[in-house]
Design a protein around this motif. Structure first.
Motif, short mmCIF file in Angstrom:
data_model
loop_
_atom_site.label_atom_id
_atom_site.label_comp_id
_atom_site.label_asym_id
_atom_site.label_seq_id
_atom_site.Cartn_x
_atom_site.Cartn_y
_atom_site.Cartn_z
N PRO A 108 0.80 -1.24 0.00
CA PRO A 108 0.00 0.00 0.00
C PRO A 108 0.83 1.29 0.00
N ASP A 109 1.97 1.30 0.70
CA ASP A 109 2.79 2.52 0.71
C ASP A 109 3.37 2.81 -0.66
N GLN B 277 0.47 4.17 -2.82
CA GLN B 277 0.13 5.54 -2.43
C GLN B 277 1.21 6.53 -2.87
N ARG B 278 2.45 6.08 -2.94
CA ARG B 278 3.55 6.96 -3.34
C ARG B 278 3.77 6.94 -4.85
N GLY C 170 -4.80 -0.23 2.13
CA GLY C 170 -4.99 0.41 0.84
C GLY C 170 -4.71 -0.60 -0.24
#
Length: 159
Positions: free
Chosen positions: A14-15, A18-19, A72
């Motif tokens: 998810p990170d 998101q990035r 996410g």
């Protein structure tokens, strides 16, 4: 699949999603010469998270792992190539980004152990690949095809 090919499971966490790192990460594997045979943008539910991280069920950090991986969307992939699992692991870097060399995915994009951008199957765990691939993909979601540049990637390509 030709005789030297292996399939390996990779997931942008998810990170990383998101990035906005999905494209960069995909490009790195493509440029290396690996072939994507499956890709799925998805939200992991509790059940799948528990199966995926089952080996850590008794550990204190288990709930945190599950919370994070379900926080996410992720991009799950299967890559194919000679010795793919080991090649991918070397490109991903160490579990802890602080110990990962610059040039690796985690060394370039990560600072924190709990936000290490990407998951890749462990080449030292015999059944990890098949177990993880089958958790995330049905057989008919994986595509078998020839890369047009195969003769330029492999010296002994026999077709």
């Amino acid at each position: 699949m030709s005789h030297h090919d292996e399939r390996t499971f990779v997931m942008v966490k998810p990170d990383g999603v998101q990035r906005n790192l999905v494209g960069d990460i995909v490009s790195r594997f493509e440029e290396r010469g690996l072939k994507m045979v499956g890709g799925k943008f998805m939200q992991i539910d509790q059940e799948l998270a528990h199966e995926h991280y089952g080996e850590h069920e008794d550990k204190p950090f288990f709930d945190g792992l599950v919370d994070f991986i379900t926080s996410g969307p992720v991009f799950a992939m299967v890559w194919e190539g000679a010795d793919a699992t080991r090649q991918v692991r070397s490109m991903v870097g160490e579990t802890d980004p602080a110990e990962s060399a610059p040039g690796t995915i985690r060394g370039d994009y990560g600072l924190d152990l709990g936000r290490n951008v990407i998951h890749a199957s462990d080449h030292e765990d015999e059944g990890a690949n098949e177990r993880e691939i089958s958790l995330f993909f049905d057989e008919d979601e994986l595509v078998d095809y020839e890369r047009v540049d195969a003769t330029w990637l492999y010296e002994d390509e026999d077709h």
